[in-house]
Design an enzyme around this catalytic site. Sequence first.
Site, PDB file in Angstrom:
ATOM      1  N   GLU A 162     -54.714  53.601  -7.868  1.00 49.88           N
ATOM      2  CA  GLU A 162     -55.556  52.821  -6.922  1.00 49.88           C
ATOM      3  C   GLU A 162     -55.608  52.889  -5.772  1.00 49.88           C
ATOM      4  O   GLU A 162     -55.847  52.291  -4.555  1.00 49.88           O
ATOM      5  CB  GLU A 162     -56.955  52.214  -6.852  1.00 49.88           C
ATOM      6  CG  GLU A 162     -57.350  52.417  -8.382  1.00 49.88           C
ATOM      7  CD  GLU A 162     -57.919  51.397  -9.077  1.00 49.88           C
ATOM      8  OE1 GLU A 162     -58.434  50.482  -8.077  1.00 49.88           O
ATOM      9  OE2 GLU A 162     -58.242  51.347 -10.081  1.00 49.88           O
TER      10      GLU A 162
ATOM     11  N   GLU B  99     -58.379  56.309 -18.936  1.00 52.41           N
ATOM     12  CA  GLU B  99     -59.184  54.537 -19.291  1.00 52.41           C
ATOM     13  C   GLU B  99     -60.273  55.332 -19.381  1.00 52.41           C
ATOM     14  O   GLU B  99     -61.264  54.100 -18.420  1.00 52.41           O
ATOM     15  CB  GLU B  99     -59.126  53.531 -17.468  1.00 52.41           C
ATOM     16  CG  GLU B  99     -57.674  53.492 -17.034  1.00 52.41           C
ATOM     17  CD  GLU B  99     -58.173  52.298 -16.065  1.00 52.41           C
ATOM     18  OE1 GLU B  99     -58.637  51.911 -15.382  1.00 52.41           O
ATOM     19  OE2 GLU B  99     -56.243  52.395 -14.976  1.00 52.41           O
TER      20      GLU B  99
HETATM   21  O1  G3I Z   1     -54.697  36.270 -19.143  1.00 54.48           O
HETATM   22  C1  G3I Z   1     -55.261  35.015 -18.269  1.00 54.48           C
HETATM   23  C2  G3I Z   1     -55.629  34.054 -19.157  1.00 54.48           C
HETATM   24  O2  G3I Z   1     -54.624  33.463 -19.972  1.00 54.48           O
HETATM   25  C3  G3I Z   1     -56.460  33.025 -18.600  1.00 54.48           C
HETATM   26  O3  G3I Z   1     -56.859  31.901 -19.273  1.00 54.48           O
HETATM   27  C4  G3I Z   1     -57.839  33.775 -17.751  1.00 54.48           C
HETATM   28  C5  G3I Z   1     -58.308  32.760 -16.851  1.00 54.48           C
HETATM   29  O4  G3I Z   1     -59.326  33.911 -15.804  1.00 54.48           O
HETATM   30  O5  G3I Z   1     -57.334  35.260 -17.522  1.00 54.48           O
HETATM   31  C6  G3I Z   1     -56.556  36.041 -17.854  1.00 54.48           C
HETATM   32  O6  G3I Z   1     -56.273  36.918 -17.389  1.00 54.48           O
HETATM   33  C7  G3I Z   1     -57.356  37.838 -17.416  1.00 54.48           C
HETATM   34  C8  G3I Z   1     -56.946  38.862 -17.441  1.00 54.48           C
HETATM   35  O7  G3I Z   1     -57.972  40.019 -17.537  1.00 54.48           O
HETATM   36  C9  G3I Z   1     -56.816  38.806 -19.468  1.00 54.48           C
HETATM   37  O8  G3I Z   1     -56.870  39.885 -19.808  1.00 54.48           O
HETATM   38  C10 G3I Z   1     -57.405  38.269 -15.563  1.00 54.48           C
HETATM   39  O9  G3I Z   1     -58.101  36.519 -15.163  1.00 54.48           O
HETATM   40  C11 G3I Z   1     -58.262  39.125 -15.335  1.00 54.48           C
HETATM   41  O10 G3I Z   1     -58.256  39.648 -13.734  1.00 54.48           O
HETATM   42  C12 G3I Z   1     -58.148  40.339 -15.688  1.00 54.48           C
HETATM   43  O11 G3I Z   1     -59.559  41.450 -16.045  1.00 54.48           O
HETATM   44  C13 G3I Z   1     -58.353  43.010 -15.971  1.00 54.48           C
HETATM   45  C14 G3I Z   1     -58.319  43.734 -14.629  1.00 54.48           C
HETATM   46  O12 G3I Z   1     -58.463  44.979 -14.395  1.00 54.48           O
HETATM   47  C15 G3I Z   1     -58.063  43.179 -13.549  1.00 54.48           C
HETATM   48  O13 G3I Z   1     -56.723  43.156 -14.271  1.00 54.48           O
HETATM   49  C16 G3I Z   1     -59.442  43.452 -16.976  1.00 54.48           C
HETATM   50  O14 G3I Z   1     -59.560  42.894 -18.336  1.00 54.48           O
HETATM   51  C17 G3I Z   1     -59.000  44.680 -16.864  1.00 54.48           C
HETATM   52  O15 G3I Z   1     -59.777  45.574 -18.194  1.00 54.48           O
HETATM   53  C18 G3I Z   1     -59.260  45.558 -15.604  1.00 54.48           C
HETATM   54  O16 G3I Z   1     -58.235  46.635 -15.320  1.00 54.48           O
HETATM   55  C19 G3I Z   1     -58.838  48.060 -14.285  1.00 54.48           C
HETATM   56  C20 G3I Z   1     -57.363  48.410 -14.607  1.00 54.48           C
HETATM   57  O17 G3I Z   1     -56.318  48.235 -15.025  1.00 54.48           O
HETATM   58  C21 G3I Z   1     -57.929  49.486 -12.927  1.00 54.48           C
HETATM   59  N1  G3I Z   1     -58.840  50.120 -13.482  1.00 54.48           N
HETATM   60  C22 G3I Z   1     -59.850  49.400 -13.187  1.00 54.48           C
HETATM   61  C23 G3I Z   1     -59.770  48.376 -14.677  1.00 54.48           C
HETATM   62  C24 G3I Z   1     -61.158  48.476 -15.375  1.00 54.48           C
HETATM   63  O18 G3I Z   1     -61.082  47.073 -13.953  1.00 54.48           O
END
Ligand code: G3I
Length: 398
Positions: free
Chosen positions: A182, A297
């Site tokens: 991105e 995705e």
């Molecule tokens: O694993 C930790 C957990 O230990 C903790 O207790 C918890 C508390 O907040 O957070 C957990 O991590 C989270 C993670 O997803 C878990 O899988 C992160 O906070 C959270 O920010 C993260 O969100 C992901 C997001 O990207 C940011 O990285 C989403 O699952 C994921 O679907 C999303 O994917 C993105 C792609 O990377 C890029 N394209 C868009 C897509 C959707 O937004």
Amino acid sequence: MNRKRLLTRRRTLLLGMGAFTVAGGLRHLNNQFPEIVYEGKDAIGKKNFTVVGDIPLRERAASKGLIYGAASSYRALASNTDYATSFAKECAILVPEAQLKWDALRPSPNRFDFTRADWMAKFARTHGMLFRGHTLVWHKALPKWFAGTVNKRNAERILLEHIKTVVGHYAGKIHSWDVVNEAVFPEDGRSDGLRNSPWLQFLGAGYLDIAFRAAAEADPRALLVYNDFGLNYQYEEPKRAAVLKLLERLKSRGSPVQALGIQAHLWCDNSSKFNPKTLKKFLREIANMDLKILITELDVSDKNLPLDVSIRDRIVAAIYEDYLSAVLEEPAVIAVLTWGLSDRYTWLNETDSRKRLDRSLVRPLPLDTNLKRKLAWNAIARAFDQAPKRHSEQVKSE
Ligand code: G3I
């Protein structure tokens, strides 16, 4: 779009739905979802989405020289044996949804924690799956210490250390890396269309070249991908043009970008109109740069659709089939990953839910929350079954 056209088009949608009375359908759409307009290749109602046999998606894709898989979080795979079993059955590639991002790998500036990502790499290996990395450079998912630690002076050293360590850790075990994610955002107003991200502020536009070169040095066998969203719909032409220009610049400077990742988070509302001709022209332009293409995705948000699951599932399935039928005509497309396999785990229930509409769960993925195959699964299966076969050299060996 003027109201008359919208009304006509809506009637097309409803008349095409076959199984639903027009009046009932109109009532649905008028009362709750006036903005819905979807006209697939055929009227949605007439589609029956039949598939031959119950062969899993990974095998249907492989029979055409394609790779199908999905993203998953560590928690979903490690805590649900039924989900892990379905995942291994349907998927030939696994991409960690979050576990290879900076905030998951880097608890502190001097520490890397590969525990969860290593568990996922082992899960993939154990089930004969490829493993893909997402993502080495992004403006999101940065650890809390990043803002107070990284600056113009040390950014290149920190970025190189990150890529060398992470890519080196998985060298030889990764199918492909989303090296940069991105980086294009024309709305930021730059002439080169780049996003004004921390990496751009610290290192200038050359940060992409630095990242791709470092990744190639750390793992010469991984396919190196530039990954982005917003490339499918008619109104997204400016972004397509900016991505094309970025890839041309990278290639002209000899940077080892080898593929474009198209995220393909699709929608069901009247702005989400893709024109197959426009899309295929864009894919051809990418392929003519000697780049491969991955759909990285894929999901179809049904947030704006009626509550009735039978309506929602049909429209979502029609979009999956129409989109994949178009993109899979392009031989340079080598892989399709959905962003999740089951509605039980989708980011869309967090970020684009139906909570304020009717509090129902969204249904964007091939399997439902009980891991049962949905019409979306049929649509993806049909698209693979109808796709032209790829020549073997186009698919990296497993
Ligand atoms: O694993 C930790 C957990 O230990 C903790 O207790 C918890 C508390 O907040 O957070 C957990 O991590 C989270 C993670 O997803 C878990 O899988 C992160 O906070 C959270 O920010 C993260 O969100 C992901 C997001 O990207 C940011 O990285 C989403 O699952 C994921 O679907 C999303 O994917 C993105 C792609 O990377 C890029 N394209 C868009 C897509 C959707 O937004």
